[in-house]
Scaffold this motif. Structure first.
Motif, mmCIF file in Angstrom:
data_model
loop_
_atom_site.group_PDB
_atom_site.id
_atom_site.type_symbol
_atom_site.label_atom_id
_atom_site.label_comp_id
_atom_site.label_asym_id
_atom_site.label_seq_id
_atom_site.Cartn_x
_atom_site.Cartn_y
_atom_site.Cartn_z
ATOM 1 N N ALA A 15 17.472 22.544 21.422
ATOM 2 C CA ALA A 15 16.986 22.783 22.643
ATOM 3 C C ALA A 15 15.441 23.208 22.544
ATOM 4 C CB ALA A 15 17.936 23.870 23.239
ATOM 5 N N ILE A 16 15.258 24.121 21.725
ATOM 6 C CA ILE A 16 13.619 24.478 21.498
ATOM 7 C C ILE A 16 12.921 23.343 21.061
ATOM 8 C CG2 ILE A 16 12.115 25.982 20.165
ATOM 9 C CD1 ILE A 16 13.515 27.668 22.069
ATOM 10 N N SER A 17 13.292 22.412 20.312
ATOM 11 C CA SER A 17 12.548 21.318 19.707
ATOM 12 C C SER A 17 12.264 20.573 21.102
ATOM 13 C CB SER A 17 13.177 20.700 18.759
ATOM 14 O OG SER A 17 13.361 21.648 17.514
ATOM 15 N N THR A 18 13.328 20.238 21.743
ATOM 16 C CA THR A 18 13.124 19.200 22.760
ATOM 17 C C THR A 18 12.268 19.730 23.853
ATOM 18 O OG1 THR A 18 15.401 18.735 22.380
ATOM 19 C CG2 THR A 18 14.549 17.758 24.636
ATOM 20 N N TYR A 19 12.346 20.879 24.107
ATOM 21 C CA TYR A 19 11.577 21.690 25.010
ATOM 22 C C TYR A 19 10.030 21.407 24.637
ATOM 23 C CZ TYR A 19 9.176 24.893 28.035
ATOM 24 O OH TYR A 19 8.364 25.561 28.911
ATOM 25 N N GLY A 20 9.758 21.799 23.311
ATOM 26 C CA GLY A 20 8.671 21.786 23.003
ATOM 27 C C GLY A 20 7.888 20.365 22.943
ATOM 28 N N LEU A 21 8.801 19.367 22.341
ATOM 29 C CA LEU A 21 8.492 18.035 22.552
ATOM 30 C C LEU A 21 8.066 17.497 23.905
ATOM 31 C CD1 LEU A 21 10.306 16.380 19.803
ATOM 32 C CD2 LEU A 21 8.224 15.599 20.287
ATOM 33 N N GLU A 23 6.808 19.306 26.419
ATOM 34 C CA GLU A 23 5.737 20.269 26.799
ATOM 35 C C GLU A 23 4.435 19.444 26.164
ATOM 36 O OE1 GLU A 23 5.145 22.498 28.894
ATOM 37 O OE2 GLU A 23 7.076 22.199 29.626
ATOM 38 N N TRP A 24 4.681 18.933 24.894
ATOM 39 C CA TRP A 24 3.764 18.307 24.076
ATOM 40 C C TRP A 24 3.224 17.216 24.812
ATOM 41 C CZ3 TRP A 24 3.691 14.237 20.463
ATOM 42 C CH2 TRP A 24 2.221 14.095 19.600
ATOM 43 N N TYR A 25 4.409 16.021 25.091
ATOM 44 C CA TYR A 25 3.833 14.815 25.703
ATOM 45 C C TYR A 25 3.354 15.257 27.034
ATOM 46 C CZ TYR A 25 6.212 12.198 22.198
ATOM 47 O OH TYR A 25 6.569 11.822 20.845
ATOM 48 N N SER A 26 3.659 16.041 27.888
ATOM 49 C CA SER A 26 3.200 16.135 29.283
ATOM 50 C C SER A 26 2.036 16.588 29.159
ATOM 51 C CB SER A 26 4.072 16.963 30.103
ATOM 52 O OG SER A 26 4.241 18.473 29.470
ATOM 53 N N ALA A 27 1.404 17.594 28.263
ATOM 54 C CA ALA A 27 0.193 17.991 28.006
ATOM 55 C C ALA A 27 -0.769 16.829 27.500
ATOM 56 C CB ALA A 27 0.284 19.078 27.086
ATOM 57 N N LYS A 28 -0.128 16.077 26.648
ATOM 58 C CA LYS A 28 -0.988 14.935 26.279
ATOM 59 C C LYS A 28 -1.253 13.958 27.318
ATOM 60 C CE LYS A 28 -0.831 11.530 22.708
ATOM 61 N NZ LYS A 28 -0.275 10.966 21.339
ATOM 62 N N GLU A 29 -0.408 13.634 28.174
ATOM 63 C CA GLU A 29 -0.441 12.726 29.390
ATOM 64 C C GLU A 29 -1.483 13.463 30.340
ATOM 65 O OE1 GLU A 29 3.359 12.044 31.286
ATOM 66 O OE2 GLU A 29 4.012 10.915 29.410
ATOM 67 N N GLN A 30 -1.487 14.609 30.545
ATOM 68 C CA GLN A 30 -2.373 15.312 31.622
ATOM 69 C C GLN A 30 -3.837 15.233 30.930
ATOM 70 O OE1 GLN A 30 -1.010 19.214 32.223
ATOM 71 N NE2 GLN A 30 0.800 18.651 33.617
ATOM 72 N N SER A 31 -4.125 15.463 29.941
ATOM 73 C CA SER A 31 -5.498 15.430 29.358
ATOM 74 C C SER A 31 -5.842 14.008 29.281
ATOM 75 C CB SER A 31 -5.372 16.201 27.947
ATOM 76 O OG SER A 31 -4.708 15.395 27.054
ATOM 77 N N SER A 32 -5.230 13.016 28.977
ATOM 78 C CA SER A 32 -5.679 11.487 28.958
ATOM 79 C C SER A 32 -5.725 11.280 30.594
ATOM 80 C CB SER A 32 -4.621 10.673 28.386
ATOM 81 O OG SER A 32 -3.476 10.646 28.873
ATOM 82 N N SER A 33 -5.096 11.754 31.359
ATOM 83 C CA SER A 33 -5.451 11.463 32.840
ATOM 84 C C SER A 33 -6.714 11.981 33.455
ATOM 85 C CB SER A 33 -4.197 11.625 33.747
ATOM 86 O OG SER A 33 -4.169 13.330 33.830
ATOM 87 N N ILE A 34 -7.086 13.101 32.748
ATOM 88 C CA ILE A 34 -8.096 13.863 33.194
ATOM 89 C C ILE A 34 -9.557 12.924 32.591
ATOM 90 C CG2 ILE A 34 -9.693 15.904 32.829
ATOM 91 C CD1 ILE A 34 -7.387 17.416 33.091
ATOM 92 N N LEU A 35 -9.286 12.537 31.365
ATOM 93 C CA LEU A 35 -10.411 11.724 30.820
ATOM 94 C C LEU A 35 -10.521 10.347 31.423
ATOM 95 C CD1 LEU A 35 -9.730 13.050 26.873
ATOM 96 C CD2 LEU A 35 -11.456 13.690 28.356
ATOM 97 N N ASN A 36 -9.446 9.614 31.780
ATOM 98 C CA ASN A 36 -9.755 8.211 32.303
ATOM 99 C C ASN A 36 -9.640 8.393 33.858
ATOM 100 O OD1 ASN A 36 -9.520 7.375 29.688
ATOM 101 N ND2 ASN A 36 -7.290 7.557 29.820
ATOM 102 N N ARG A 37 -10.384 9.358 34.424
ATOM 103 C CA ARG A 37 -10.560 9.477 35.950
ATOM 104 C C ARG A 37 -11.303 8.159 36.431
ATOM 105 N NH1 ARG A 37 -12.694 15.185 37.676
ATOM 106 N NH2 ARG A 37 -13.279 13.856 39.362
ATOM 107 N N THR A 38 -10.686 7.772 37.673
ATOM 108 C CA THR A 38 -11.429 6.806 38.263
ATOM 109 C C THR A 38 -12.422 7.186 38.859
ATOM 110 O OG1 THR A 38 -9.529 6.590 40.147
ATOM 111 C CG2 THR A 38 -9.145 5.248 38.098
ATOM 112 N N ASP A 39 -12.523 8.325 39.345
ATOM 113 C CA ASP A 39 -13.537 9.123 40.246
ATOM 114 C C ASP A 39 -14.925 9.059 39.320
ATOM 115 O OD1 ASP A 39 -11.682 9.387 42.202
ATOM 116 O OD2 ASP A 39 -11.194 11.502 41.236
#
Length: 188
Positions: A15-21, A23-39
């Motif tokens: 459960a801890i490993s799944t939660y960590g993974l 969270e890691w994927y969602s953080a990676k997606e958020q940071s990439s969306s900030i860098l690839n802003r269309t604005d």
């Protein structure tokens, strides 16, 4: 009993490993969306220096900044190291306000953050400087406000508090919560 502890430990680690993974994927997606802003800014200015006048022709305020980015679709302008000089409507002495970052919205409200300083340019002013983490100002009414912790430096005193409203036209200052005032000893 050992099997129950072993199975419980295994499921706990899973459960801890799944939660960590996740969270890691969602953080990676958020940071990439900030860098690839269309604005993208409509225009960028380096070493900005601009004076804004009222309809009557009187100087309203002057703004200088190291960098300015204007986003037309978002209707905001972002400043790096802005320095505003405000000219009150009653022809009182000017005030300067500086910060590390600032955002101007289309309703003439500016949010300043990180090392914000409001400085009185009048030598006779009781208040010399106001320091805070965040300040907001309305460029139409010359009202400055903050709900954060504030440090006020004046003639012979230092005041700590939070929640500030300053009307530069009337030079009236209201502190919502007073924490402490330290008076400097004067010599005769």
């Amino acid at each position: 009993m050992n099997r129950i502890y072993l199975a419980t430990g295994f499921f706990f680690l899973l459960a801890i490993s799944t939660y960590g993974l996740l969270e890691w994927y969602s953080a990676k997606e958020q940071s990439s969306s900030i860098l690839n802003r269309t604005d993208k800014p409509e225009f960028i200015a380096e070493n900005l220096n601009s004076a804004i006048y009222q309809a009557s022709g009187a100087l309203s305020y002057h703004v200088a900044a190291q960098r300015m980015e204007h986003y037309a679709q978002l209707e905001v302008t972002h400043f790096e190291y802005p320095k505003y000089t405000l000219y009150p409507k009653n022809k009182n002495a000017t005030w300067q306000i500086t910060a590390n970052e600032g955002t101007l919205y289309n309703n003439n409200r500016v949010k300043l953050k990180n090392r914000v300083r409001l400085i009185a340019n009048d030598d006779d002013s009781l208040i010399r400087e106001v320091h805070g983490k965040n300040l907001e100002m309305d460029l139409k009414s010359n009202i400055i406000s903050s709900e954060q912790t504030i440090l006020i430096l004046g003639k012979g005193f230092t005041m700590y508090g939070s929640g500030l409203i300053v009307d530069l036209n009337t030079t009236q200052m209201t502190l919502t919560e007073h924490v402490q005032t330290i008076y400097n000893q004067t010599q005769n």
